[in-house]
Design a protein around this motif. Structure first.
Motif, PDB file in Angstrom:
ATOM      1  N   UNK A  95       0.863  -1.182   0.000  1.00 49.19           N
ATOM      2  CA  UNK A  95       0.000   0.000   0.000  1.00 49.19           C
ATOM      3  C   UNK A  95       0.903   1.236   0.000  1.00 49.19           C
ATOM      4  N   UNK A  96       0.697   2.125  -0.956  1.00 47.50           N
ATOM      5  CA  UNK A  96       1.580   3.298  -1.117  1.00 47.50           C
ATOM      6  C   UNK A  96       0.775   4.546  -0.803  1.00 47.50           C
ATOM      7  N   UNK A  97       1.175   5.243   0.252  1.00 49.51           N
ATOM      8  CA  UNK A  97       0.338   6.357   0.713  1.00 49.51           C
ATOM      9  C   UNK A  97       1.186   7.487   1.282  1.00 49.51           C
TER      10      UNK A  97
ATOM     11  N   UNK B 122      -4.425   8.225  -4.245  1.00 46.04           N
ATOM     12  CA  UNK B 122      -4.445   9.633  -4.662  1.00 46.04           C
ATOM     13  C   UNK B 122      -3.233  10.026  -5.516  1.00 46.04           C
ATOM     14  N   UNK B 123      -3.158  11.331  -5.847  1.00 47.21           N
ATOM     15  CA  UNK B 123      -2.149  11.764  -6.823  1.00 47.21           C
ATOM     16  C   UNK B 123      -0.732  11.472  -6.353  1.00 47.21           C
ATOM     17  N   UNK B 124      -0.546  11.438  -5.046  1.00 44.09           N
ATOM     18  CA  UNK B 124       0.805  11.215  -4.538  1.00 44.09           C
ATOM     19  C   UNK B 124       1.349   9.859  -4.998  1.00 44.09           C
ATOM     20  N   UNK B 125       0.442   8.917  -5.275  1.00 38.64           N
ATOM     21  CA  UNK B 125       0.860   7.601  -5.773  1.00 38.64           C
ATOM     22  C   UNK B 125       0.626   7.489  -7.277  1.00 38.64           C
ATOM     23  N   UNK B 126       0.315   8.615  -7.938  1.00 40.97           N
ATOM     24  CA  UNK B 126      -0.111   8.574  -9.340  1.00 40.97           C
ATOM     25  C   UNK B 126       0.942   8.035 -10.293  1.00 40.97           C
ATOM     26  N   UNK B 127       2.220   8.327 -10.010  1.00 42.22           N
ATOM     27  CA  UNK B 127       3.245   7.852 -10.942  1.00 42.22           C
ATOM     28  C   UNK B 127       3.628   6.390 -10.694  1.00 42.22           C
ATOM     29  N   UNK B 128       3.130   5.807  -9.605  1.00 35.41           N
ATOM     30  CA  UNK B 128       3.477   4.412  -9.308  1.00 35.41           C
ATOM     31  C   UNK B 128       3.059   3.466 -10.438  1.00 35.41           C
ATOM     32  N   UNK B 129       1.778   3.512 -10.914  1.00 34.77           N
ATOM     33  CA  UNK B 129       1.407   2.579 -11.987  1.00 34.77           C
ATOM     34  C   UNK B 129       2.218   2.809 -13.268  1.00 34.77           C
TER      35      UNK B 129
ATOM     36  N   UNK C  42       5.418   3.976 -13.383  1.00 33.44           N
ATOM     37  CA  UNK C  42       6.758   3.397 -13.187  1.00 33.44           C
ATOM     38  C   UNK C  42       6.693   1.867 -13.258  1.00 33.44           C
ATOM     39  N   UNK C  43       5.632   1.273 -12.726  1.00 35.43           N
ATOM     40  CA  UNK C  43       5.502  -0.191 -12.793  1.00 35.43           C
ATOM     41  C   UNK C  43       5.417  -0.632 -14.258  1.00 35.43           C
ATOM     42  N   UNK C  44       4.564   0.042 -15.015  1.00 38.95           N
ATOM     43  CA  UNK C  44       4.415  -0.326 -16.436  1.00 38.95           C
ATOM     44  C   UNK C  44       5.746  -0.293 -17.160  1.00 38.95           C
ATOM     45  N   UNK C  45       6.530   0.734 -16.857  1.00 39.95           N
ATOM     46  CA  UNK C  45       7.786   0.919 -17.578  1.00 39.95           C
ATOM     47  C   UNK C  45       8.905   0.017 -17.069  1.00 39.95           C
ATOM     48  N   UNK C  46       8.936  -0.229 -15.742  1.00 43.35           N
ATOM     49  CA  UNK C  46      10.131  -0.866 -15.176  1.00 43.35           C
ATOM     50  C   UNK C  46       9.859  -2.186 -14.453  1.00 43.35           C
ATOM     51  N   UNK C  47       8.608  -2.478 -14.153  1.00 49.27           N
ATOM     52  CA  UNK C  47       8.292  -3.741 -13.450  1.00 49.27           C
ATOM     53  C   UNK C  47       6.948  -4.249 -13.965  1.00 49.27           C
ATOM     54  N   UNK C  48       6.875  -4.524 -15.255  1.00 51.60           N
ATOM     55  CA  UNK C  48       5.571  -4.772 -15.877  1.00 51.60           C
ATOM     56  C   UNK C  48       4.849  -6.019 -15.370  1.00 51.60           C
TER      57      UNK C  48
ATOM     58  N   UNK D 263       6.805   6.889  -5.336  1.00 54.32           N
ATOM     59  CA  UNK D 263       6.340   5.959  -6.385  1.00 54.32           C
ATOM     60  C   UNK D 263       7.502   5.157  -6.951  1.00 54.32           C
ATOM     61  N   UNK D 264       8.632   5.840  -7.100  1.00 54.99           N
ATOM     62  CA  UNK D 264       9.820   5.164  -7.622  1.00 54.99           C
ATOM     63  C   UNK D 264      10.252   4.058  -6.646  1.00 54.99           C
ATOM     64  N   UNK D 265      10.253   4.382  -5.365  1.00 54.48           N
ATOM     65  CA  UNK D 265      10.646   3.389  -4.353  1.00 54.48           C
ATOM     66  C   UNK D 265       9.674   2.200  -4.388  1.00 54.48           C
ATOM     67  N   UNK D 266       8.383   2.477  -4.580  1.00 58.89           N
ATOM     68  CA  UNK D 266       7.394   1.386  -4.657  1.00 58.89           C
ATOM     69  C   UNK D 266       7.711   0.484  -5.844  1.00 58.89           C
TER      70      UNK D 266
END
Ligand code: ADP
Length: 475
Positions: A5-7, A139-146, A148-154, A115-118
């Motif tokens: 959970x990323x918050x 929320x937006x604070x975790x917005x880049x997490x999906x 970064x996952x798509x790009x680096x941990x698909x 998000x990067x750390x997640x």
């Protein structure tokens, strides 16, 4: 099922609003459903101070302009992964605001780093062998997490929850590099939003699934009135969007053994708390209901409309005790109004214990929000037999059953709903509240209904677990 959970906030450690309550409650709500949640949280001073048995798991030498570490530890019963990065988080006070009350200018980067750390945790797993099946951001604070996952941990699936779409995490395009968003992704179909980089929009497009905190808000988000510019993006993804109501912590909010109040199990037990509340706020006796507001003071909460409609309450012997903090102008407006009106008493500040005493002592809680993704205070009100008067929007509409003729006849009514949110409609709502209050049998029946209304996490915990399983099964 293992979930990260990323918050950006998590009760009881660091809180500005309902998001923190939900992030803090999810691990407990999901445990009975076979899901283990670990919560990734920025290492704000308050969080660093609260973590017990901290153990450094990983170093992140290149973390958005400095170095960071992931520390595993526990606090307040939560299994935490704290992102210790002093250059980003070693700042006292609010998680988002500097001492001048303005957003920290580097907020986009501060939460991009989270998000990067997640993403790194999902991609590499933890040295203790734990790798999440699903990453759930808020929320937006975790917005880049999906993204970064798509790009680096698909291989890892993601869920993004919208707690409040009013906050979108915008940054000018010259910061693409510092946010680690590829310039090629800055286009209207992904990261670009009216010339800005939008963390939330990027997440809404990239996450495997989307959720929000009530079924009604899930529908409202698809409309221009509530979607705040992102309704088109959400309409494209409506098949992946689900509304799951927030619950509340039934132990923390339990009138039968709340340490801040004189405990009670039936509406009649509120009397002592009521007298104490009236005295604490210095309010006079009156024939009408003793009402409360516990709220952030922002435009969203519709309290300007309440101020206009207030005579409908006070002219019928009702009184209002308000606890709130937020925008300076609104604080001043309420402070001044209380000077003029003896039936209004205002406490400016943030006070958790006082909010418990208010829930226990009040007859009714007023929540005239312009929009309300879920809302928690109406749920506390229900649990404490404090009748909610709410605007018919979002989660308020999903959780309060109006004392209409049908609602009363069916013996199901728990509150009063107001629509649309205008001074006229709210005036009529307050008049209706006073009329209901003047019929003790009807009122007590509503209180009993309210106290029985399910406000815990049972069904919502099951719904999140089903969402995670569905997602992980797909991968
Ligand atoms: P939001 O997240 O929009 O602020 P919610 O109703 O979802 O609204 O959650 C607000 C949370 O913050 C509730 O737990 C409420 O009791 C608490 N809260 C808001 N203002 C205050 C205050 N001034 N003092 C104590 N608690 C407050």
């Amino acid at each position: 099922m293992k979930v990260l959970s990323v918050t950006s906030e998590c009760a009881p450690l660091i809180k500005t609003g309902g998001l923190a309550d939900v992030a803090g409650a999810l691990p407990g709500a999901l445990a009975p459903h076979g899901c283990t949640l670990r919560t990734l949280l920025p290492g704000y001073p308050k969080v660093m101070a609260a973590v017990e048995d901290g153990e450094v798991l990983t170093s992140l030498p290149d973390l958005f302009g400095g170095s960071g570490r992931i520390i595993a530890g526990h606090a307040a019963g939560l299994d935490l992964l704290v992102l210790d990065a002093p250059h980003l988080y070693a700042r006292d006070g609010s998680p988002y605001l500097g001492p001048d009350g303005q957003d920290w200018p580097d907020n986009p980067e501060r939460f991009a780093a989270l998000c990067w750390a997640a993403m790194l945790l999902a991609r590499d797993g933890l040295p203790d062998g734990w790798t999440p099946d699903v990453v759930h951001g808020h929320d937006w604070q975790a917005g880049l997490m999906p993204y970064f996952l798509q790009r680096h941990a698909p291989g890892t699936r993601s869920v993004l929850s919208v707690h409040n779409i009013a906050f979108q995490g915008l940054a000018p395009p010259w910061r693409l590099g510092s946010l680690r968003v590829a310039p090629a992704d800055f286009h209207p179909g992904l990261a670009e939003y009216y010339g800005q980089v939008s963390a939330l929009k990027t997440g809404l497009i990239c996450a495997d699934r989307l959720s929000t905190v009530s079924p009604t808000y899930a529908r409202e988000l698809l409309t221009p009135e509530f979607g705040m510019g992102l309704q088109g993006v959400l309409r494209d993804r409506r098949a992946d969007l689900v509304g799951i109501l927030n619950g509340i912590d039934l132990e923390m909010w339990n009138p039968a053994n709340d340490p801040d109040i004189t405990p009670y199990t039936a509406p009649s037990g509120k009397a002592q708390n009521r007298a104490a509340l009236q005295a604490e706020f210095g309010l006079p006796d009156g024939e009408g209901p003793l009402c409360i507001v516990v709220s952030r003071l922002t435009e969203q909460k519709g309290l300007d409309v309440l101020l206009e409609a207030l005579p409908a309450l006070t002219s019928r012997g009702g009184r209002l005790a308000l606890l709130g903090s937020g925008q300076r102008e609104l604080e001043a407006v309420w402070r001044d109004a209380a000077v003029r009106d003896p039936n209004l008493s205002v406490h400016l500040g943030y006070d958790e214990a006082l909010s418990h005493r208010m829930m226990a002592g009040a007859d009714a809680i007023l929540i005239p929000s312009r929009f309300e993704p879920c809302g928690l205070t109406q749920l506390y009100g229900l649990r404490y037999g404090t009748i909610p008067l709410v605007a018919l929007t979002g989660g308020l509409a999903d959780t309060v059953i109006d004392a209409s003729d049908a609602g009363l006849k069916a013996g199901a009514a728990t509150g009063v709903t107001v629509y649309p949110l205008t001074a006229e409609a709210l005036t009529a709502g307050l008049e209706r509240l006073c009329t209901l209050f003047s019929a003790p049998k009807v009122w007590t029946r509503m209180q009993s209904n309210a106290m029985r209304h399910p406000v815990g996490w049972d069904s919502s915990g099951a719904a999140y677990a089903a969402l995670y399983r569905d997602l992980a099964g797909r991968s």
